[in-house]
Design a protein around this motif. Structure first.
Motif, PDB file in Angstrom:
ATOM      1  N   PHE A   1       0.845  -1.192   0.000  1.00 18.78           N
ATOM      2  CA  PHE A   1       0.000   0.000   0.000  1.00 18.78           C
ATOM      3  C   PHE A   1       0.876   1.237   0.000  1.00 18.78           C
ATOM      4  O   PHE A   1       1.800   1.350   0.805  1.00 18.78           O
ATOM      5  CB  PHE A   1      -0.941  -0.014   1.213  1.00 18.78           C
ATOM      6  CG  PHE A   1      -1.845  -1.211   1.179  1.00 18.78           C
ATOM      7  CD1 PHE A   1      -2.973  -1.210   0.388  1.00 18.78           C
ATOM      8  CD2 PHE A   1      -1.514  -2.358   1.889  1.00 18.78           C
ATOM      9  CE1 PHE A   1      -3.778  -2.333   0.315  1.00 18.78           C
ATOM     10  CE2 PHE A   1      -2.321  -3.486   1.824  1.00 18.78           C
ATOM     11  CZ  PHE A   1      -3.453  -3.470   1.035  1.00 18.78           C
ATOM     12  N   ARG A   2       0.564   2.151  -0.920  1.00 18.47           N
ATOM     13  CA  ARG A   2       1.344   3.386  -1.026  1.00 18.47           C
ATOM     14  C   ARG A   2       0.415   4.566  -0.772  1.00 18.47           C
ATOM     15  O   ARG A   2      -0.641   4.664  -1.393  1.00 18.47           O
ATOM     16  CB  ARG A   2       1.948   3.520  -2.423  1.00 18.47           C
ATOM     17  CG  ARG A   2       2.946   2.426  -2.762  1.00 18.47           C
ATOM     18  CD  ARG A   2       3.542   2.692  -4.115  1.00 18.47           C
ATOM     19  NE  ARG A   2       4.376   1.580  -4.551  1.00 18.47           N
ATOM     20  CZ  ARG A   2       4.850   1.464  -5.782  1.00 18.47           C
ATOM     21  NH1 ARG A   2       4.575   2.386  -6.694  1.00 18.47           N
ATOM     22  NH2 ARG A   2       5.598   0.434  -6.118  1.00 18.47           N
ATOM     23  N   ALA A   3       0.836   5.431   0.125  1.00 21.56           N
ATOM     24  CA  ALA A   3       0.058   6.636   0.430  1.00 21.56           C
ATOM     25  C   ALA A   3       0.608   7.803  -0.384  1.00 21.56           C
ATOM     26  O   ALA A   3       1.827   7.951  -0.529  1.00 21.56           O
ATOM     27  CB  ALA A   3       0.145   6.947   1.921  1.00 21.56           C
ATOM     28  N   TYR A   4      -0.308   8.613  -0.918  1.00 24.82           N
ATOM     29  CA  TYR A   4       0.056   9.771  -1.725  1.00 24.82           C
ATOM     30  C   TYR A   4      -0.579  11.020  -1.126  1.00 24.82           C
ATOM     31  O   TYR A   4      -1.678  10.947  -0.561  1.00 24.82           O
ATOM     32  CB  TYR A   4      -0.448   9.613  -3.161  1.00 24.82           C
ATOM     33  CG  TYR A   4       0.170   8.448  -3.884  1.00 24.82           C
ATOM     34  CD1 TYR A   4       1.237   8.643  -4.756  1.00 24.82           C
ATOM     35  CD2 TYR A   4      -0.311   7.164  -3.689  1.00 24.82           C
ATOM     36  CE1 TYR A   4       1.809   7.567  -5.423  1.00 24.82           C
ATOM     37  CE2 TYR A   4       0.261   6.083  -4.346  1.00 24.82           C
ATOM     38  CZ  TYR A   4       1.320   6.292  -5.220  1.00 24.82           C
ATOM     39  OH  TYR A   4       1.880   5.231  -5.870  1.00 24.82           O
ATOM     40  N   ASN A   5       0.088  12.154  -1.298  1.00 17.42           N
ATOM     41  CA  ASN A   5      -0.530  13.409  -0.882  1.00 17.42           C
ATOM     42  C   ASN A   5      -1.388  13.956  -2.025  1.00 17.42           C
ATOM     43  O   ASN A   5      -1.511  13.323  -3.073  1.00 17.42           O
ATOM     44  CB  ASN A   5       0.536  14.421  -0.405  1.00 17.42           C
ATOM     45  CG  ASN A   5       1.470  14.859  -1.520  1.00 17.42           C
ATOM     46  OD1 ASN A   5       1.159  14.713  -2.702  1.00 17.42           O
ATOM     47  ND2 ASN A   5       2.617  15.387  -1.139  1.00 17.42           N
TER      48      ASN A   5
ATOM     49  N   MET B   1       4.294  10.277  -3.623  1.00 19.38           N
ATOM     50  CA  MET B   1       4.237   9.160  -2.694  1.00 19.38           C
ATOM     51  C   MET B   1       4.879   9.594  -1.382  1.00 19.38           C
ATOM     52  O   MET B   1       6.018  10.070  -1.375  1.00 19.38           O
ATOM     53  CB  MET B   1       4.976   7.942  -3.251  1.00 19.38           C
ATOM     54  CG  MET B   1       4.660   6.675  -2.464  1.00 19.38           C
ATOM     55  SD  MET B   1       5.786   5.289  -2.751  1.00 19.38           S
ATOM     56  CE  MET B   1       6.120   5.411  -4.484  1.00 19.38           C
ATOM     57  N   ILE B   2       4.172   9.445  -0.272  1.00 21.29           N
ATOM     58  CA  ILE B   2       4.689   9.913   1.008  1.00 21.29           C
ATOM     59  C   ILE B   2       4.949   8.770   1.984  1.00 21.29           C
ATOM     60  O   ILE B   2       5.596   8.964   3.008  1.00 21.29           O
ATOM     61  CB  ILE B   2       3.758  10.960   1.662  1.00 21.29           C
ATOM     62  CG1 ILE B   2       2.346  10.408   1.845  1.00 21.29           C
ATOM     63  CG2 ILE B   2       3.744  12.232   0.820  1.00 21.29           C
ATOM     64  CD1 ILE B   2       1.423  11.330   2.647  1.00 21.29           C
TER      65      ILE B   2
ATOM     66  N   ARG C   1      -7.640   1.787  -5.854  1.00 21.43           N
ATOM     67  CA  ARG C   1      -7.432   2.950  -4.990  1.00 21.43           C
ATOM     68  C   ARG C   1      -8.295   2.835  -3.744  1.00 21.43           C
ATOM     69  O   ARG C   1      -9.345   2.198  -3.758  1.00 21.43           O
ATOM     70  CB  ARG C   1      -7.780   4.222  -5.761  1.00 21.43           C
ATOM     71  CG  ARG C   1      -7.588   5.506  -4.934  1.00 21.43           C
ATOM     72  CD  ARG C   1      -7.290   6.679  -5.813  1.00 21.43           C
ATOM     73  NE  ARG C   1      -5.996   6.462  -6.463  1.00 21.43           N
ATOM     74  CZ  ARG C   1      -5.498   7.257  -7.398  1.00 21.43           C
ATOM     75  NH1 ARG C   1      -6.172   8.301  -7.813  1.00 21.43           N
ATOM     76  NH2 ARG C   1      -4.317   7.003  -7.932  1.00 21.43           N
ATOM     77  N   ILE C   2      -7.842   3.469  -2.680  1.00 22.64           N
ATOM     78  CA  ILE C   2      -8.581   3.497  -1.418  1.00 22.64           C
ATOM     79  C   ILE C   2      -8.676   4.950  -0.979  1.00 22.64           C
ATOM     80  O   ILE C   2      -7.668   5.675  -0.971  1.00 22.64           O
ATOM     81  CB  ILE C   2      -7.838   2.668  -0.347  1.00 22.64           C
ATOM     82  CG1 ILE C   2      -7.780   1.191  -0.782  1.00 22.64           C
ATOM     83  CG2 ILE C   2      -8.521   2.810   1.002  1.00 22.64           C
ATOM     84  CD1 ILE C   2      -6.584   0.460  -0.282  1.00 22.64           C
ATOM     85  N   GLU C   3      -9.884   5.366  -0.657  1.00 26.77           N
ATOM     86  CA  GLU C   3     -10.117   6.734  -0.201  1.00 26.77           C
ATOM     87  C   GLU C   3     -10.724   6.713   1.186  1.00 26.77           C
ATOM     88  O   GLU C   3     -11.369   5.760   1.579  1.00 26.77           O
ATOM     89  CB  GLU C   3     -11.140   7.439  -1.118  1.00 26.77           C
ATOM     90  CG  GLU C   3     -10.733   7.558  -2.540  1.00 26.77           C
ATOM     91  CD  GLU C   3     -11.838   8.137  -3.401  1.00 26.77           C
ATOM     92  OE1 GLU C   3     -11.520   8.619  -4.494  1.00 26.77           O
ATOM     93  OE2 GLU C   3     -13.032   8.113  -2.991  1.00 26.77           O
TER      94      GLU C   3
ATOM     95  N   PRO D   1      -2.320  12.912   8.216  1.00 20.29           N
ATOM     96  CA  PRO D   1      -3.230  13.904   7.625  1.00 20.29           C
ATOM     97  C   PRO D   1      -2.805  14.346   6.223  1.00 20.29           C
ATOM     98  O   PRO D   1      -3.629  14.869   5.467  1.00 20.29           O
ATOM     99  CB  PRO D   1      -3.190  15.078   8.619  1.00 20.29           C
ATOM    100  CG  PRO D   1      -2.015  14.840   9.487  1.00 20.29           C
ATOM    101  CD  PRO D   1      -1.705  13.377   9.458  1.00 20.29           C
ATOM    102  N   GLN D   2      -1.523  14.130   5.872  1.00 24.07           N
ATOM    103  CA  GLN D   2      -1.063  14.482   4.522  1.00 24.07           C
ATOM    104  C   GLN D   2      -1.493  13.462   3.470  1.00 24.07           C
ATOM    105  O   GLN D   2      -1.433  13.740   2.281  1.00 24.07           O
ATOM    106  CB  GLN D   2       0.461  14.595   4.507  1.00 24.07           C
ATOM    107  CG  GLN D   2       1.007  15.702   5.377  1.00 24.07           C
ATOM    108  CD  GLN D   2       0.496  17.072   4.941  1.00 24.07           C
ATOM    109  OE1 GLN D   2       0.575  17.426   3.772  1.00 24.07           O
ATOM    110  NE2 GLN D   2      -0.069  17.826   5.872  1.00 24.07           N
ATOM    111  N   ALA D   3      -1.905  12.286   3.896  1.00 25.34           N
ATOM    112  CA  ALA D   3      -2.292  11.228   2.948  1.00 25.34           C
ATOM    113  C   ALA D   3      -3.653  11.549   2.340  1.00 25.34           C
ATOM    114  O   ALA D   3      -4.654  11.638   3.051  1.00 25.34           O
ATOM    115  CB  ALA D   3      -2.320   9.876   3.648  1.00 25.34           C
ATOM    116  N   ALA D   4      -3.672  11.736   1.024  1.00 26.10           N
ATOM    117  CA  ALA D   4      -4.931  12.033   0.331  1.00 26.10           C
ATOM    118  C   ALA D   4      -5.642  10.746  -0.090  1.00 26.10           C
ATOM    119  O   ALA D   4      -6.865  10.699  -0.140  1.00 26.10           O
ATOM    120  CB  ALA D   4      -4.666  12.906  -0.893  1.00 26.10           C
ATOM    121  N   PHE D   5      -4.861   9.731  -0.422  1.00 30.91           N
ATOM    122  CA  PHE D   5      -5.418   8.440  -0.814  1.00 30.91           C
ATOM    123  C   PHE D   5      -4.311   7.400  -0.732  1.00 30.91           C
ATOM    124  O   PHE D   5      -3.134   7.746  -0.575  1.00 30.91           O
ATOM    125  CB  PHE D   5      -6.031   8.482  -2.224  1.00 30.91           C
ATOM    126  CG  PHE D   5      -5.045   8.830  -3.317  1.00 30.91           C
ATOM    127  CD1 PHE D   5      -4.350   7.842  -3.991  1.00 30.91           C
ATOM    128  CD2 PHE D   5      -4.818  10.163  -3.658  1.00 30.91           C
ATOM    129  CE1 PHE D   5      -3.436   8.160  -4.988  1.00 30.91           C
ATOM    130  CE2 PHE D   5      -3.902  10.493  -4.659  1.00 30.91           C
ATOM    131  CZ  PHE D   5      -3.216   9.492  -5.321  1.00 30.91           C
TER     132      PHE D   5
END
Ligand SMILES: [Zn+2]
Length: 143
Positions: free
Chosen positions: A90-94, A99-100, A139-141, A121-125
């Protein structure tokens, strides 16, 4: 079935139907490919396994595989898809698509990994990708 504070976002049906039309019409960037492995390649629409050869491992614009025949878009979006409880990272993106963070499941529950990433809180999805080749799965929101 466990539910959480996120939802799964499969490919939109209109995108999938356009891809099927492209493949049928012989578009150079679409093609139907033969299955060569039962657990190689998930359909990004119904989120079930389809065995289709892989694309470029690290490309963000690589192939997106869907079943050649019509399939039903994954509807249980409050539940993590059962076919992919392992073999995903799983990769979190802002919000700028940088990629964060990234975490594998490593034998735990995917829901726990997703929730941990979304606590930032910086993770947008969060994108689910194959752990071996990095191919996009879904994708996961946040809800
Ligand atoms: Zn499908």
């Amino acid at each position: 079935m466990r539910t959480s504070n996120f939802r799964v976002v499969p490919l939109k049906t209109e995108v999938v139907e356009a891809a099927r039309r492209g493949a049928k019409s012989g578009a150079s960037d679409h093609r139907a490919v033969a299955v060569d492995s039962p657990r190689g390649y998930p359909c990004r629409h119904c989120l079930r396994w389809a065995a289709i050869p892989p694309g470029n491992p690290y490309s963000e614009t690589g192939p997106i595989f869907v079943h050649e025949q019509p399939c039903e878009r994954y509807a249980a979006t409050a539940e993590y898809p059962s076919d992919f409880r392992s073999g995903r990272v799983f990769r979190a993106y802002n919000s700028k698509y940088d990629m964060i963070d990234a975490k594998p499941v490593n034998g735990g529950e995917p829901e726990t990994v997703i929730e941990t990433l979304l606590q930032n809180p910086q993770a947008a999805f969060v994108d689910a990708r194959s752990a071996d080749r990095g191919c996009y799965t879904f994708r996961i929101e946040r809800i």
